[in-house]
Design an enzyme around this catalytic site. Structure first.
Site, PDB file in Angstrom:
ATOM      1  CG  ASP A   8       0.627   4.581  15.473  1.00 51.41           C
ATOM      2  OD1 ASP A   8      -0.551   4.039  14.851  1.00 51.41           O
ATOM      3  OD2 ASP A   8       0.991   5.588  15.133  1.00 51.41           O
ATOM      4  CG  HIS A   9      -2.164   6.290  18.650  1.00 51.11           C
ATOM      5  ND1 HIS A   9      -0.985   6.624  18.962  1.00 51.11           N
ATOM      6  CD2 HIS A   9      -2.885   7.504  17.867  1.00 51.11           C
ATOM      7  CE1 HIS A   9      -0.660   7.688  18.219  1.00 51.11           C
ATOM      8  NE2 HIS A   9      -1.709   8.323  17.776  1.00 51.11           N
ATOM      9  CB  CYS A  65       1.753   4.047  11.912  1.00 52.17           C
ATOM     10  SG  CYS A  65       2.568   4.793  10.564  1.00 52.17           S
ATOM     11  N   GLY A  66      -0.593   5.922  11.096  1.00 54.87           N
ATOM     12  CA  GLY A  66      -1.496   6.473  10.242  1.00 54.87           C
ATOM     13  C   GLY A  66      -1.281   6.595   8.779  1.00 54.87           C
ATOM     14  CB  THR A  67       1.102   8.181   6.835  1.00 50.75           C
ATOM     15  OG1 THR A  67       2.282   8.156   7.362  1.00 50.75           O
ATOM     16  CG2 THR A  67       0.195   9.209   7.048  1.00 50.75           C
ATOM     17  N   GLY A  68       1.952   5.012   7.714  1.00 53.23           N
ATOM     18  CA  GLY A  68       3.055   4.130   7.339  1.00 53.23           C
ATOM     19  C   GLY A  68       4.323   4.460   7.115  1.00 53.23           C
ATOM     20  N   GLY A  70       6.071   7.008   9.115  1.00 55.32           N
ATOM     21  CA  GLY A  70       6.676   6.900  10.297  1.00 55.32           C
ATOM     22  C   GLY A  70       7.297   5.645  10.720  1.00 55.32           C
ATOM     23  CG  HIS A  98      13.210  -5.333  -8.153  1.00 61.99           C
ATOM     24  ND1 HIS A  98      12.934  -4.454  -9.186  1.00 61.99           N
ATOM     25  CD2 HIS A  98      12.807  -6.423  -8.957  1.00 61.99           C
ATOM     26  CE1 HIS A  98      12.645  -4.973 -10.309  1.00 61.99           C
ATOM     27  NE2 HIS A  98      12.482  -6.135 -10.105  1.00 61.99           N
ATOM     28  CG  ASN A  99      14.086  -2.806  -3.391  1.00 63.02           C
ATOM     29  OD1 ASN A  99      13.028  -2.572  -3.561  1.00 63.02           O
ATOM     30  ND2 ASN A  99      15.223  -2.200  -3.684  1.00 63.02           N
ATOM     31  NE  ARG A 109      -4.839   8.632  11.940  1.00 56.10           N
ATOM     32  CZ  ARG A 109      -4.000   9.512  12.675  1.00 56.10           C
ATOM     33  NH1 ARG A 109      -2.993  10.057  12.307  1.00 56.10           N
ATOM     34  NH2 ARG A 109      -4.314   9.276  13.944  1.00 56.10           N
ATOM     35  CG  HIS A 133      17.372  -7.154  -8.502  1.00 57.77           C
ATOM     36  ND1 HIS A 133      16.825  -6.097  -8.715  1.00 57.77           N
ATOM     37  CD2 HIS A 133      16.711  -8.120  -8.983  1.00 57.77           C
ATOM     38  CE1 HIS A 133      16.109  -5.811  -9.659  1.00 57.77           C
ATOM     39  NE2 HIS A 133      16.047  -7.336 -10.170  1.00 57.77           N
ATOM     40  NE  ARG A 136      21.242  -2.663  -9.767  1.00 52.82           N
ATOM     41  CZ  ARG A 136      20.656  -3.328 -10.701  1.00 52.82           C
ATOM     42  NH1 ARG A 136      19.417  -4.038 -10.289  1.00 52.82           N
ATOM     43  NH2 ARG A 136      20.953  -3.398 -12.006  1.00 52.82           N
TER      44      ARG A 136
END
Length: 146
Positions: A8-9, A65-68, A70, A98-99, A109, A133, A136
């Site tokens: 994003d921006h 994105c800003g924090t990851g 969202g 594992h996932n 940010r 794994h 699960r």
């Protein structure tokens, strides 16, 4: 490797840097993100990247994105996607081992560019371990069918 990347921006600079970094290493990177700092809606870009991953047009996706957070939430709403916010190399390595995550998210940010390189490298250097794994993962992927 084929990598789908979106942003994003808040993460234009990080996305552009990662494209250059990964391309220099010989990877094919498709840009699904915005190239401007004009406000936009990150779920739109998460969907584009996740659709490319689900269509096998990319081996995995990177969303910034800003924090990851969202991007992570948006990506995990899409059937077939297992996304995780990675803010360190240990998490990045383990979410693949594992996932078997097929999308990682980064926060522009809160994560520096050099750290982002290391995180992406750690993810790409890991391999899914299977075994317990896989059992699960099959259980939580079955939640999508409910």
């Amino acid at each position: 490797m084929k990598i789908a990347i979106g942003n994003d921006h808040a993460a234009v600079e990080m996305k552009n840097d990662l494209i250059a970094y990964l391309t220099e290493k010989g990877h094919e990177v498709t840009n699904f993100g915005t190239d401007t700092n004009d406000s936009c809606d990150y779920p739109d870009y998460a969907k584009k990247v996740c659709d490319a991953v689900n269509a096998k047009e990319a081996d995995f996706g990177i969303l910034c994105c800003g924090t990851g957070a969202g991007m992570c939430i948006a990506a995990n709403k899409i059937k077939g996607i297992r996304a995780m916010l990675c803010d360190n190399t240990t998490t990045a390595h383990l979410v693949k081992e594992h996932n078997n995550c097929n999308v990682i998210t980064l926060g522009a940010r809160v994560t520096g560019i050099l750290a982002a390189h290391e995180i992406v490298d750690a993810y790409m250097g890991a391999e899914f371990m299977g075994g317990n794994h896989e059992r699960r993962i099959n259980k939580f992927m079955a939640f999508e069918a409910e």
